[in-house]
Design an enzyme around this catalytic site. Sequence first.
Site, mmCIF file in Angstrom:
data_model
loop_
_atom_site.group_PDB
_atom_site.id
_atom_site.type_symbol
_atom_site.label_atom_id
_atom_site.label_comp_id
_atom_site.label_asym_id
_atom_site.label_seq_id
_atom_site.Cartn_x
_atom_site.Cartn_y
_atom_site.Cartn_z
ATOM 1 N N LYS A 1 0.819 -1.238 -0.090
ATOM 2 C CA LYS A 1 -0.072 0.070 -0.020
ATOM 3 C C LYS A 1 0.925 1.140 -0.117
ATOM 4 O O LYS A 1 1.884 1.477 0.729
ATOM 5 C CB LYS A 1 -0.826 0.142 1.403
ATOM 6 C CG LYS A 1 -1.810 1.225 1.249
ATOM 7 C CD LYS A 1 -2.964 1.122 2.162
ATOM 8 C CE LYS A 1 -2.612 1.743 3.760
ATOM 9 N NZ LYS A 1 -3.744 1.998 4.466
ATOM 10 N N HIS B 1 -13.038 10.065 12.661
ATOM 11 C CA HIS B 1 -13.317 9.299 11.310
ATOM 12 C C HIS B 1 -13.420 7.772 11.453
ATOM 13 O O HIS B 1 -14.363 7.257 11.195
ATOM 14 C CB HIS B 1 -12.279 9.726 10.276
ATOM 15 C CG HIS B 1 -12.491 9.059 9.137
ATOM 16 N ND1 HIS B 1 -13.501 9.126 8.058
ATOM 17 C CD2 HIS B 1 -11.677 8.228 8.323
ATOM 18 C CE1 HIS B 1 -13.482 8.342 7.103
ATOM 19 N NE2 HIS B 1 -12.289 7.652 7.206
ATOM 20 N N GLN B 2 -12.315 7.116 12.131
ATOM 21 C CA GLN B 2 -12.148 6.027 12.244
ATOM 22 C C GLN B 2 -13.163 5.271 13.416
ATOM 23 O O GLN B 2 -13.573 4.280 13.414
ATOM 24 C CB GLN B 2 -10.747 5.613 12.829
ATOM 25 C CG GLN B 2 -9.768 5.803 11.653
ATOM 26 C CD GLN B 2 -9.535 4.852 10.603
ATOM 27 O OE1 GLN B 2 -10.010 3.644 10.686
ATOM 28 N NE2 GLN B 2 -9.010 5.239 9.461
ATOM 29 N N ASN C 1 -14.985 11.643 24.601
ATOM 30 C CA ASN C 1 -14.023 12.015 23.551
ATOM 31 C C ASN C 1 -13.327 13.344 24.135
ATOM 32 O O ASN C 1 -14.229 14.238 24.587
ATOM 33 C CB ASN C 1 -14.692 12.387 22.394
ATOM 34 C CG ASN C 1 -13.759 12.555 21.176
ATOM 35 O OD1 ASN C 1 -12.772 12.118 21.022
ATOM 36 N ND2 ASN C 1 -13.877 13.561 20.234
ATOM 37 N N SER D 1 -5.795 10.166 18.345
ATOM 38 C CA SER D 1 -4.734 10.620 18.008
ATOM 39 C C SER D 1 -3.858 11.193 19.133
ATOM 40 O O SER D 1 -2.893 11.964 18.866
ATOM 41 C CB SER D 1 -4.574 11.490 16.811
ATOM 42 O OG SER D 1 -5.697 12.484 16.934
ATOM 43 N N MET E 1 -6.563 1.135 19.359
ATOM 44 C CA MET E 1 -6.110 1.233 17.781
ATOM 45 C C MET E 1 -5.641 2.476 17.386
ATOM 46 O O MET E 1 -5.154 2.518 16.307
ATOM 47 C CB MET E 1 -7.601 1.093 17.166
ATOM 48 C CG MET E 1 -8.464 -0.272 17.402
ATOM 49 S SD MET E 1 -7.363 -1.792 17.113
ATOM 50 C CE MET E 1 -7.319 -1.650 15.305
ATOM 51 N N GLY E 2 -5.463 3.447 18.161
ATOM 52 C CA GLY E 2 -4.970 4.830 17.599
ATOM 53 C C GLY E 2 -3.635 4.973 17.555
ATOM 54 O O GLY E 2 -2.844 5.741 16.850
ATOM 55 N N GLY F 1 -3.480 -2.810 18.442
ATOM 56 C CA GLY F 1 -3.666 -2.684 16.841
ATOM 57 C C GLY F 1 -3.041 -1.602 16.144
ATOM 58 O O GLY F 1 -3.074 -0.715 16.261
HETATM 59 P P1 NAD Z 1 -9.686 11.845 13.468
HETATM 60 O O1 NAD Z 1 -8.839 12.970 13.225
HETATM 61 O O2 NAD Z 1 -10.656 11.888 12.669
HETATM 62 O O3 NAD Z 1 -9.996 11.920 14.846
HETATM 63 C C1 NAD Z 1 -8.988 11.806 15.955
HETATM 64 C C2 NAD Z 1 -9.767 11.381 17.472
HETATM 65 O O4 NAD Z 1 -8.652 11.789 18.246
HETATM 66 C C3 NAD Z 1 -10.799 12.374 17.655
HETATM 67 O O5 NAD Z 1 -11.771 11.677 18.496
HETATM 68 C C4 NAD Z 1 -10.134 13.490 18.696
HETATM 69 O O6 NAD Z 1 -11.122 14.027 19.587
HETATM 70 C C5 NAD Z 1 -9.206 12.735 19.458
HETATM 71 N N1 NAD Z 1 -8.139 13.541 19.902
HETATM 72 C C6 NAD Z 1 -7.307 14.383 19.329
HETATM 73 N N2 NAD Z 1 -6.167 14.800 20.002
HETATM 74 C C7 NAD Z 1 -6.526 14.092 21.075
HETATM 75 C C8 NAD Z 1 -5.805 14.108 22.342
HETATM 76 N N3 NAD Z 1 -4.509 14.892 22.693
HETATM 77 N N4 NAD Z 1 -6.208 13.246 23.538
HETATM 78 C C9 NAD Z 1 -7.161 12.142 23.251
HETATM 79 N N5 NAD Z 1 -7.892 12.441 22.202
HETATM 80 C C10 NAD Z 1 -7.633 13.187 21.176
HETATM 81 O O7 NAD Z 1 -8.672 10.569 13.290
HETATM 82 P P2 NAD Z 1 -8.931 9.191 12.676
HETATM 83 O O8 NAD Z 1 -8.805 9.059 11.369
HETATM 84 O O9 NAD Z 1 -10.285 8.744 13.564
HETATM 85 O O10 NAD Z 1 -7.971 8.229 13.312
HETATM 86 C C11 NAD Z 1 -7.838 8.339 14.778
HETATM 87 C C12 NAD Z 1 -6.263 7.503 15.142
HETATM 88 O O11 NAD Z 1 -6.365 6.177 14.622
HETATM 89 C C13 NAD Z 1 -5.258 8.095 14.453
HETATM 90 O O12 NAD Z 1 -3.909 8.152 15.749
HETATM 91 C C14 NAD Z 1 -4.753 7.212 13.390
HETATM 92 O O13 NAD Z 1 -3.309 7.571 13.175
HETATM 93 C C15 NAD Z 1 -4.796 5.993 13.944
HETATM 94 N N6 NAD Z 1 -5.229 4.923 12.886
HETATM 95 C C16 NAD Z 1 -4.748 3.672 13.264
HETATM 96 C C17 NAD Z 1 -4.910 2.621 12.366
HETATM 97 C C18 NAD Z 1 -4.269 1.366 12.839
HETATM 98 O O14 NAD Z 1 -4.297 0.364 11.907
HETATM 99 N N7 NAD Z 1 -4.032 1.011 14.109
HETATM 100 C C19 NAD Z 1 -5.281 2.964 11.037
HETATM 101 C C20 NAD Z 1 -5.844 4.167 10.713
HETATM 102 C C21 NAD Z 1 -5.855 5.159 11.842
#
Ligand code: NAD
Length: 324
Positions: A70, A141-142, A163, A202, A222-223, A295
């Site tokens: 990818k 989003h996720q 959140n 994140s 997962m984050g 994850g």
């Molecule tokens: P997004 O920007 O749509 O959402 C971010 C989320 O994190 C929101 O709920 C926001 O309120 C919260 N947030 C932001 N800063 C924060 C902080 N300092 N403390 C606590 N919460 C906080 O992002 P997304 O697309 O939903 O992705 C979320 C996370 O998942 C990202 O870190 C991304 O890199 C990770 N991710 C992981 C995988 C995996 O395979 N494990 C895959 C895709 C994305």
Amino acid sequence: MTRHELVIVPEGMIPGLLTREASFDAVEKVFAAMASGEAANFPVVREAMPTEDALYGFKGGVAPGILGLKAGGYWPHNLERRGLINHQSTVFLFDPETGRVKALVGGNYLTALRTAAASSVSIRHLAREDAKVLGMVGAGHQATFQMRAALEQRDFEKVIGWNLHPEMLPNLQKVADEAGLPFEAVELPGLREADVIITITSSFSPTLMADHVSPGTHLACMGTDTKGKQEVEAALLARATVFTDEVAQSVTIGEAQHAVAAGLIAEGDVTPVGAVINGTHPGRTSAEEITLFDGTGVGLQDLAVAASIVETAVADGTATLVPL
Ligand code: NAD
């Protein structure tokens, strides 16, 4: 010589082709293959780009019948400057027998479904059968994809969520409404009511503390997919039985990086969830045990799901075929 065609499945077609069930099956199978040594992920390349503050890279791997990568990354100004989403990726599949290119598949929607499938696989194999309350930490989003997939794994009766930015909580309420379940916004200690907790933020510092989690809970964290990110207190990993997609990533870029660095757990304490799927690890052994899935996200999840999309698109005639 057999006729060879390049299969193209563009991004716009994928939501109509890919189901949560197909994503789940592909991810479960590839996690099992990784644990039994039949599949391997290649080292990840991730580079800062000279323009647009972008990060770009490659995640590849090989599994039975699957070879590819990818390519993609994060362009932080896409939305504001061009009306495009900031995460952009494309999957390239090759014939593992010959190395010839096989398919190009849009990778954006696929990424959300394969990430949700990973936590779902962990819930299926590690959560208590009688889990009733799903707890969400994160509402971006996720999170909505995670929640829809998780709700299919147990007979959940209620969703609770927290959140950092409460104005995003209606995203969770909407998915709960779709599923016909009550949703309640809680403070972090309120998550003690949850039987399964998904963290998908994140964050770079822990928000969910060890004492916010009750005995018997399953967590899917997962984050955290990068060095420095952290969602839960490291002490929680010491209290839990820790599982992951890939151990090498878990201890370097996953949630376990912090507990390992602090000497609270060792690399050997982290088990691939594929071992539970394969039956070589018992998984949860009591109703009081806390299980935690770290994850981190591996390339083979993307490739396995992309291969499944290609199969569906070719079978139903919707793929574009280009003679090579
Ligand atoms: P997004 O920007 O749509 O959402 C971010 C989320 O994190 C929101 O709920 C926001 O309120 C919260 N947030 C932001 N800063 C924060 C902080 N300092 N403390 C606590 N919460 C906080 O992002 P997304 O697309 O939903 O992705 C979320 C996370 O998942 C990202 O870190 C991304 O890199 C990770 N991710 C992981 C995988 C995996 O395979 N494990 C895959 C895709 C994305």
